[in-house]
Design a protein around this motif. Structure first.
Motif, PDB file in Angstrom:
ATOM      1  N   ARG A 166      63.994  54.239  36.466  1.00  0.00           N
ATOM      2  CA  ARG A 166      65.067  53.982  35.499  1.00  0.00           C
ATOM      3  C   ARG A 166      66.102  53.024  36.083  1.00  0.00           C
ATOM      4  O   ARG A 166      66.592  52.124  35.389  1.00  0.00           O
ATOM      5  CB  ARG A 166      65.730  55.300  35.074  1.00  0.00           C
ATOM      6  CG  ARG A 166      64.910  56.129  34.095  1.00  0.00           C
ATOM      7  CD  ARG A 166      65.787  57.178  33.419  1.00  0.00           C
ATOM      8  NE  ARG A 166      65.035  57.914  32.406  1.00  0.00           N
ATOM      9  CZ  ARG A 166      64.527  59.122  32.591  1.00  0.00           C
ATOM     10  NH1 ARG A 166      64.679  59.741  33.756  1.00  0.00           N
ATOM     11  NH2 ARG A 166      63.860  59.730  31.615  1.00  0.00           N
ATOM     12  N   MET A 169      64.669  49.565  36.051  1.00  0.00           N
ATOM     13  CA  MET A 169      64.643  49.047  34.682  1.00  0.00           C
ATOM     14  C   MET A 169      66.021  48.552  34.255  1.00  0.00           C
ATOM     15  O   MET A 169      66.144  47.487  33.634  1.00  0.00           O
ATOM     16  CB  MET A 169      64.133  50.125  33.719  1.00  0.00           C
ATOM     17  CG  MET A 169      62.647  50.413  33.847  1.00  0.00           C
ATOM     18  SD  MET A 169      62.120  51.819  32.836  1.00  0.00           S
ATOM     19  CE  MET A 169      62.520  51.231  31.189  1.00  0.00           C
ATOM     20  N   ARG A 170      67.067  49.309  34.598  1.00  0.00           N
ATOM     21  CA  ARG A 170      68.427  48.879  34.246  1.00  0.00           C
ATOM     22  C   ARG A 170      68.767  47.557  34.911  1.00  0.00           C
ATOM     23  O   ARG A 170      69.353  46.656  34.289  1.00  0.00           O
ATOM     24  CB  ARG A 170      69.438  49.959  34.647  1.00  0.00           C
ATOM     25  CG  ARG A 170      69.509  51.124  33.669  1.00  0.00           C
ATOM     26  CD  ARG A 170      70.724  51.992  33.934  1.00  0.00           C
ATOM     27  NE  ARG A 170      70.575  52.762  35.161  1.00  0.00           N
ATOM     28  CZ  ARG A 170      70.077  53.985  35.213  1.00  0.00           C
ATOM     29  NH1 ARG A 170      69.664  54.578  34.100  1.00  0.00           N
ATOM     30  NH2 ARG A 170      69.995  54.624  36.358  1.00  0.00           N
ATOM     31  N   CYS A 172      66.655  45.274  35.899  1.00  0.00           N
ATOM     32  CA  CYS A 172      65.839  44.231  35.265  1.00  0.00           C
ATOM     33  C   CYS A 172      66.468  43.771  33.953  1.00  0.00           C
ATOM     34  O   CYS A 172      66.555  42.564  33.681  1.00  0.00           O
ATOM     35  CB  CYS A 172      64.422  44.744  35.008  1.00  0.00           C
ATOM     36  SG  CYS A 172      63.407  44.873  36.492  1.00  0.00           S
ATOM     37  N   GLU A 173      66.894  44.726  33.141  1.00  0.00           N
ATOM     38  CA  GLU A 173      67.501  44.357  31.865  1.00  0.00           C
ATOM     39  C   GLU A 173      68.803  43.595  32.084  1.00  0.00           C
ATOM     40  O   GLU A 173      69.101  42.628  31.361  1.00  0.00           O
ATOM     41  CB  GLU A 173      67.718  45.605  31.015  1.00  0.00           C
ATOM     42  CG  GLU A 173      66.410  46.230  30.530  1.00  0.00           C
ATOM     43  CD  GLU A 173      66.629  47.415  29.617  1.00  0.00           C
ATOM     44  OE1 GLU A 173      66.792  47.185  28.396  1.00  0.00           O
ATOM     45  OE2 GLU A 173      66.645  48.556  30.113  1.00  0.00           O
ATOM     46  N   SER A 178      63.631  41.467  29.229  1.00  0.00           N
ATOM     47  CA  SER A 178      63.621  42.332  28.046  1.00  0.00           C
ATOM     48  C   SER A 178      62.907  43.648  28.345  1.00  0.00           C
ATOM     49  O   SER A 178      61.903  43.676  29.058  1.00  0.00           O
ATOM     50  CB  SER A 178      62.930  41.608  26.889  1.00  0.00           C
ATOM     51  OG  SER A 178      62.668  42.496  25.821  1.00  0.00           O
ATOM     52  N   ARG A 179      63.418  44.732  27.772  1.00  0.00           N
ATOM     53  CA  ARG A 179      62.756  46.027  27.936  1.00  0.00           C
ATOM     54  C   ARG A 179      61.316  45.971  27.431  1.00  0.00           C
ATOM     55  O   ARG A 179      60.442  46.658  27.958  1.00  0.00           O
ATOM     56  CB  ARG A 179      63.541  47.101  27.198  1.00  0.00           C
ATOM     57  CG  ARG A 179      63.038  48.519  27.458  1.00  0.00           C
ATOM     58  CD  ARG A 179      63.850  49.539  26.681  1.00  0.00           C
ATOM     59  NE  ARG A 179      63.428  50.893  26.980  1.00  0.00           N
ATOM     60  CZ  ARG A 179      63.893  51.639  27.964  1.00  0.00           C
ATOM     61  NH1 ARG A 179      64.809  51.149  28.777  1.00  0.00           N
ATOM     62  NH2 ARG A 179      63.451  52.873  28.167  1.00  0.00           N
ATOM     63  N   SER A 180      61.063  45.147  26.415  1.00  0.00           N
ATOM     64  CA  SER A 180      59.711  45.015  25.879  1.00  0.00           C
ATOM     65  C   SER A 180      58.754  44.354  26.860  1.00  0.00           C
ATOM     66  O   SER A 180      57.547  44.358  26.654  1.00  0.00           O
ATOM     67  CB  SER A 180      59.730  44.228  24.569  1.00  0.00           C
ATOM     68  OG  SER A 180      60.183  42.898  24.799  1.00  0.00           O
ATOM     69  N   LEU A 182      58.710  45.314  30.144  1.00  0.00           N
ATOM     70  CA  LEU A 182      58.663  46.201  31.305  1.00  0.00           C
ATOM     71  C   LEU A 182      57.568  47.245  31.163  1.00  0.00           C
ATOM     72  O   LEU A 182      57.379  47.825  30.090  1.00  0.00           O
ATOM     73  CB  LEU A 182      60.013  46.891  31.508  1.00  0.00           C
ATOM     74  CG  LEU A 182      61.189  45.985  31.896  1.00  0.00           C
ATOM     75  CD1 LEU A 182      62.470  46.794  31.963  1.00  0.00           C
ATOM     76  CD2 LEU A 182      60.920  45.298  33.234  1.00  0.00           C
ATOM     77  N   VAL A 212      58.209  53.114  27.777  1.00  0.00           N
ATOM     78  CA  VAL A 212      57.611  51.820  28.105  1.00  0.00           C
ATOM     79  C   VAL A 212      56.169  52.081  28.517  1.00  0.00           C
ATOM     80  O   VAL A 212      55.810  53.214  28.870  1.00  0.00           O
ATOM     81  CB  VAL A 212      58.359  51.084  29.247  1.00  0.00           C
ATOM     82  CG1 VAL A 212      59.752  50.660  28.805  1.00  0.00           C
ATOM     83  CG2 VAL A 212      58.410  51.941  30.507  1.00  0.00           C
TER      84      VAL A 212
END
Length: 276
Positions: A166, A169-170, A172-173, A178-180, A182, A212
């Motif tokens: 998590r 991911m944060r 990266c965003e 984009s979350r899409s 990941l 995801v």
């Protein structure tokens, strides 16, 4: 769920197979077998014809105890193979790398997915991945390959791995990915004891909470050898199929394997029962 892997779109509504192609001399299972580009292409061709949707090309071994390689050496191993596969096969090429320069060159050569065991923690990797605009798989690893199996420890392995993923991911965003784009991988065998690996597999369905795509790789790994008393990695086929089936039933979207044809048949049965 549909994901664009560069110029190629794939539905992840059922589990798909990622074939392993290590173009290294020292990977734990197939090291040295596919160093020559012609042999690597032939193996990729066989995996594609056997049912692989993805071919994961790696030029740096990440087996326990592995030493890093130079950027130049990794580029020489990976780029010609990616180019050759994309020139011939309608398959998504994944580049198994943690190095920004290799990511850039492989995507330019036609790869559509970055598969990073270090979750974009090497210098420049996060920024490079953001600039390339292709999906990225973030894997959990405690430590580095050279030392990761030296007494790994967790408070709760599932919770700890999810917290790490998590957090990545944060970041990266925040960097513009984009979350899409990941995917996540809990990292079986990367800084984990046998019991950690078994607990991760038992609780794998919890990773659906992260919303995801989930990629898993357990094929021929030492966790299978330990349970079945199979010291030879090539003697772990049936155990590998069993954990692939368990992963599919737990909601994995992509299953990374060495034995594509056998896993394809097993997953086809899972799919048939699920949709009966």
């Amino acid at each position: 769920m549909v994901v664009d892997f560069g110029s190629q779109r794939r539905s992840l509504d059922r589990p798909l197979i990622m074939g392993v192609l290590n173009v290294t001399p020292d990977s734990f299972s197939d090291g040295g077998r596919f160093v020559e580009p012609a042999r690597a292409l032939e193996h990729a061709r066989q995996m594609f014809l056997s049912g692989a949707t993805f071919i994961d090309v790696g030029g740096e071994s990440t087996r326990p105890g592995a030493a890093p390689v130079s950027v130049e050496q990794e580029l020489e191993r990976v780029v010609p193979v990616v180019e050759a596969i994309r020139a011939e096969l309608d398959v998504v090429v994944s580049v198994d790398t943690s190095t920004a320069e290799v990511m850039q060159a492989a995507i330019a050569a036609g790869a559509g997915l970055i598969n990073d065991v270090r979750a974009l923690q090497r210098p420049g990797a996060l920024q490079m991945a953001a600039s390339l605009g292709v999906p990225v798989c973030l894997m959990h690893m405690q430590g580095e390959p050279g030392t990761m199996q030296h007494d790994p420890c967790y408070d709760n392995v599932i919770d700890d791995v999810m917290v790490f993923l998590r957090d990545r991911m944060r970041l990266c965003e925040a960097a513009g990915i984009s979350r899409s784009n990941l995917l996540i991988d809990p990292g079986f065998g990367f800084g984990k004891t046998l019991q950690h690996n078994l607990q991760l597999l038992k609780g794998l369905s919890r990773f659906a909470e992260m919303d995801v795509p989930l990629l898993v790789g357990m094929s021929r790994k030492s966790m299978i050898g330990a349970v079945l008393d199979r010291p030879d990695a090539d003697d772990r086929l049936y155990g590998s199929i069993a954990v692939a089936v368990l992963a599919a039933q737990a909601g994995a979207h992509i299953i990374r394997v060495h034995d594509v044809k056998e896993t394809r048949d097993a997953l086809a049965m899972v799919d048939a029962v699920s949709n009966s």
